[in-house]
Motif scaffolding. Structure first.
Motif, PDB file in Angstrom:
ATOM      1  N   GLY A  72       0.800  -1.239   0.000  1.00  0.00           N
ATOM      2  CA  GLY A  72       0.000   0.000   0.000  1.00  0.00           C
ATOM      3  C   GLY A  72       0.824   1.275   0.000  1.00  0.00           C
ATOM      4  N   LEU A  73       2.082   1.194  -0.448  1.00  0.00           N
ATOM      5  CA  LEU A  73       2.913   2.410  -0.489  1.00  0.00           C
ATOM      6  C   LEU A  73       3.274   2.762  -1.928  1.00  0.00           C
ATOM      7  CD1 LEU A  73       5.465   1.704   2.406  1.00  0.00           C
ATOM      8  CD2 LEU A  73       3.627   3.404   2.407  1.00  0.00           C
ATOM      9  N   LYS A  74       3.446   4.048  -2.172  1.00  0.00           N
ATOM     10  CA  LYS A  74       3.911   4.508  -3.479  1.00  0.00           C
ATOM     11  C   LYS A  74       5.322   5.064  -3.302  1.00  0.00           C
ATOM     12  CE  LYS A  74       0.504   7.481  -3.994  1.00  0.00           C
ATOM     13  NZ  LYS A  74      -0.345   7.275  -2.854  1.00  0.00           N
ATOM     14  N   ARG A  75       6.024   5.187  -4.414  1.00  0.00           N
ATOM     15  CA  ARG A  75       7.367   5.779  -4.325  1.00  0.00           C
ATOM     16  C   ARG A  75       7.312   7.163  -3.697  1.00  0.00           C
ATOM     17  NH1 ARG A  75      11.686   3.611  -8.099  1.00  0.00           N
ATOM     18  NH2 ARG A  75      12.809   5.536  -7.803  1.00  0.00           N
ATOM     19  N   SER A  76       6.218   7.882  -3.997  1.00  0.00           N
ATOM     20  CA  SER A  76       6.138   9.252  -3.487  1.00  0.00           C
ATOM     21  C   SER A  76       5.889   9.300  -1.970  1.00  0.00           C
ATOM     22  CB  SER A  76       5.030  10.016  -4.223  1.00  0.00           C
ATOM     23  OG  SER A  76       3.824   9.276  -4.151  1.00  0.00           O
ATOM     24  N   ASP A  77       5.634   8.133  -1.355  1.00  0.00           N
ATOM     25  CA  ASP A  77       5.467   8.098   0.110  1.00  0.00           C
ATOM     26  C   ASP A  77       6.811   7.953   0.813  1.00  0.00           C
ATOM     27  OD1 ASP A  77       2.646   8.073   0.027  1.00  0.00           O
ATOM     28  OD2 ASP A  77       2.647   5.911  -0.370  1.00  0.00           O
ATOM     29  N   VAL A  78       7.817   7.441   0.104  1.00  0.00           N
ATOM     30  CA  VAL A  78       9.073   7.042   0.759  1.00  0.00           C
ATOM     31  C   VAL A  78      10.246   7.797   0.137  1.00  0.00           C
ATOM     32  CG1 VAL A  78       8.118   4.750   1.228  1.00  0.00           C
ATOM     33  CG2 VAL A  78       9.518   5.088  -0.825  1.00  0.00           C
ATOM     34  N   TYR A  79      11.407   7.628   0.730  1.00  0.00           N
ATOM     35  CA  TYR A  79      12.633   8.186   0.147  1.00  0.00           C
ATOM     36  C   TYR A  79      13.538   7.005  -0.196  1.00  0.00           C
ATOM     37  CZ  TYR A  79      16.608  11.299  -0.544  1.00  0.00           C
ATOM     38  OH  TYR A  79      17.659  11.996  -1.102  1.00  0.00           O
ATOM     39  N   ILE A  80      14.154   7.069  -1.379  1.00  0.00           N
ATOM     40  CA  ILE A  80      14.958   5.940  -1.864  1.00  0.00           C
ATOM     41  C   ILE A  80      16.355   6.435  -2.232  1.00  0.00           C
ATOM     42  CG2 ILE A  80      15.147   4.124  -3.620  1.00  0.00           C
ATOM     43  CD1 ILE A  80      12.119   4.240  -3.984  1.00  0.00           C
ATOM     44  N   SER A  81      17.362   5.758  -1.696  1.00  0.00           N
ATOM     45  CA  SER A  81      18.726   6.202  -2.004  1.00  0.00           C
ATOM     46  C   SER A  81      19.674   5.002  -2.118  1.00  0.00           C
ATOM     47  CB  SER A  81      19.202   7.189  -0.934  1.00  0.00           C
ATOM     48  OG  SER A  81      20.367   7.837  -1.368  1.00  0.00           O
ATOM     49  N   ASN A  82      20.941   5.285  -2.171  1.00  0.00           N
ATOM     50  CA  ASN A  82      21.974   4.249  -2.294  1.00  0.00           C
ATOM     51  C   ASN A  82      23.171   4.589  -1.417  1.00  0.00           C
ATOM     52  OD1 ASN A  82      21.256   2.253  -4.411  1.00  0.00           O
ATOM     53  ND2 ASN A  82      21.038   4.094  -5.674  1.00  0.00           N
ATOM     54  N   VAL A  83      23.956   3.558  -1.094  1.00  0.00           N
ATOM     55  CA  VAL A  83      25.196   3.788  -0.337  1.00  0.00           C
ATOM     56  C   VAL A  83      26.189   4.545  -1.214  1.00  0.00           C
ATOM     57  CG1 VAL A  83      27.186   2.641   0.717  1.00  0.00           C
ATOM     58  CG2 VAL A  83      24.889   1.736   1.101  1.00  0.00           C
ATOM     59  N   VAL A  84      26.383   4.061  -2.437  1.00  0.00           N
ATOM     60  CA  VAL A  84      27.351   4.665  -3.359  1.00  0.00           C
ATOM     61  C   VAL A  84      26.583   5.462  -4.412  1.00  0.00           C
ATOM     62  CG1 VAL A  84      29.087   4.081  -5.129  1.00  0.00           C
ATOM     63  CG2 VAL A  84      29.144   2.960  -2.895  1.00  0.00           C
ATOM     64  N   LYS A  85      27.087   6.637  -4.733  1.00  0.00           N
ATOM     65  CA  LYS A  85      26.306   7.573  -5.560  1.00  0.00           C
ATOM     66  C   LYS A  85      26.650   7.548  -7.048  1.00  0.00           C
ATOM     67  CE  LYS A  85      24.425   8.999  -1.754  1.00  0.00           C
ATOM     68  NZ  LYS A  85      23.259   8.228  -1.325  1.00  0.00           N
ATOM     69  N   PHE A  86      27.555   6.642  -7.438  1.00  0.00           N
ATOM     70  CA  PHE A  86      27.949   6.531  -8.851  1.00  0.00           C
ATOM     71  C   PHE A  86      27.966   5.053  -9.234  1.00  0.00           C
ATOM     72  CE2 PHE A  86      29.607  10.430  -7.190  1.00  0.00           C
ATOM     73  CZ  PHE A  86      29.427  11.341  -8.217  1.00  0.00           C
ATOM     74  N   ARG A  87      27.700   4.776 -10.504  1.00  0.00           N
ATOM     75  CA  ARG A  87      27.649   3.378 -10.949  1.00  0.00           C
ATOM     76  C   ARG A  87      29.057   2.772 -11.040  1.00  0.00           C
ATOM     77  NH1 ARG A  87      26.764   0.865 -16.924  1.00  0.00           N
ATOM     78  NH2 ARG A  87      26.404  -1.268 -16.242  1.00  0.00           N
ATOM     79  N   PRO A  88      29.305   1.671 -10.323  1.00  0.00           N
ATOM     80  CA  PRO A  88      30.570   0.967 -10.524  1.00  0.00           C
ATOM     81  C   PRO A  88      30.550   0.305 -11.901  1.00  0.00           C
ATOM     82  CG  PRO A  88      29.549   0.380  -8.414  1.00  0.00           C
ATOM     83  CD  PRO A  88      28.511   1.097  -9.229  1.00  0.00           C
TER      84      PRO A  88
END
Ligand code: URA
Length: 192
Positions: A72-88
């Motif tokens: 029952g959640l949408k992407r706009s309900d949450v915050y999504i991130s990553n540990v590393v900020k660039f693609r290896p």
């Protein structure tokens, strides 16, 4: 000192060349609801994320969207991130040096969002919070990260397998669905 905002972080990340992979990849900061109670944290951008400059927009992201919808959640309900900020390159695992160098970016995002629950997706993100826990043992169980005097203000970590792991290993699919159901139940206990 100007107030730290996501827009400011995003601008600063564009200039940052603190790791080698930053020279040939696009910066991918987190995105989503700045007032989110839940923050999901993956490993590092993949091909699609690098192209679009946004986290979790490739196949693993599509599965994450389905898992969110399922509770029952949408992407706009949450915050999504990553540990590393660039693609290896070639989607190899991020190195310990890359993870450590990127740590202040993630810490700054957590400081801005102030989530009640962080959900590390997979072992790299789990390692940011608990260096000795394995994802196979820790997934689906809430851990207290910071206990506040009033328990309702405590911060929790709720580890879950990485959605990409289930794309490679279909046996993990049900574990992910079950852990999202567990996350929903845990959230409900926090609303009381
Ligand atoms: N895998 C991750 O860990 N993060 C993304 O943004 C996409 C795939």
């Amino acid at each position: 000192m100007p107030t730290l905002t996501l827009d400011l972080l995003r601008e600063k990340l564009k200039e940052w060349k603190g790791i080698g992979i930053a020279k040939n990849a696009n910066p991918v900061l987190g995105e989503g609801n700045e007032k989110a109670e839940i923050m999901f944290i993956g490993e590092a951008p993949g091909e699609q994320e690098d192209k679009q400059g946004r986290p979790f927009v490739g196949p693993a992201g599509k599965f994450l969207d389905q898992l969110l919808e399922g509770i029952g959640l949408k992407r706009s309900d949450v915050y999504i991130s990553n540990v590393v900020k660039f693609r290896p390159p070639e989607n190899r695992d991020p190195t310990p040096e890359e993870k450590e160098a990127c740590m202040p970016w993630l810490q700054a995002e957590i400081a801005i969002i102030k989530p009640k629950i962080v959900v590390p997706l997979g072992r790299h993100a789990l390692g940011h919070f608990f260096t000795t826990l394995s994802i196979s043992a820790a997934h689906g169980k809430a851990q207290v990260l910071r206990r506040a005097q009033d328990d309702r203000d405590s911060m929790y970590v709720f580890p879950i397998y990485h959605p990409a792991a289930a794309l490679h290993n279909p046996g993990l699919r049900q574990a992910l669905i079950d852990d999202f159901a567990g996350l929903k139940a845990f959230l409900a206990t926090q609303k009381k």
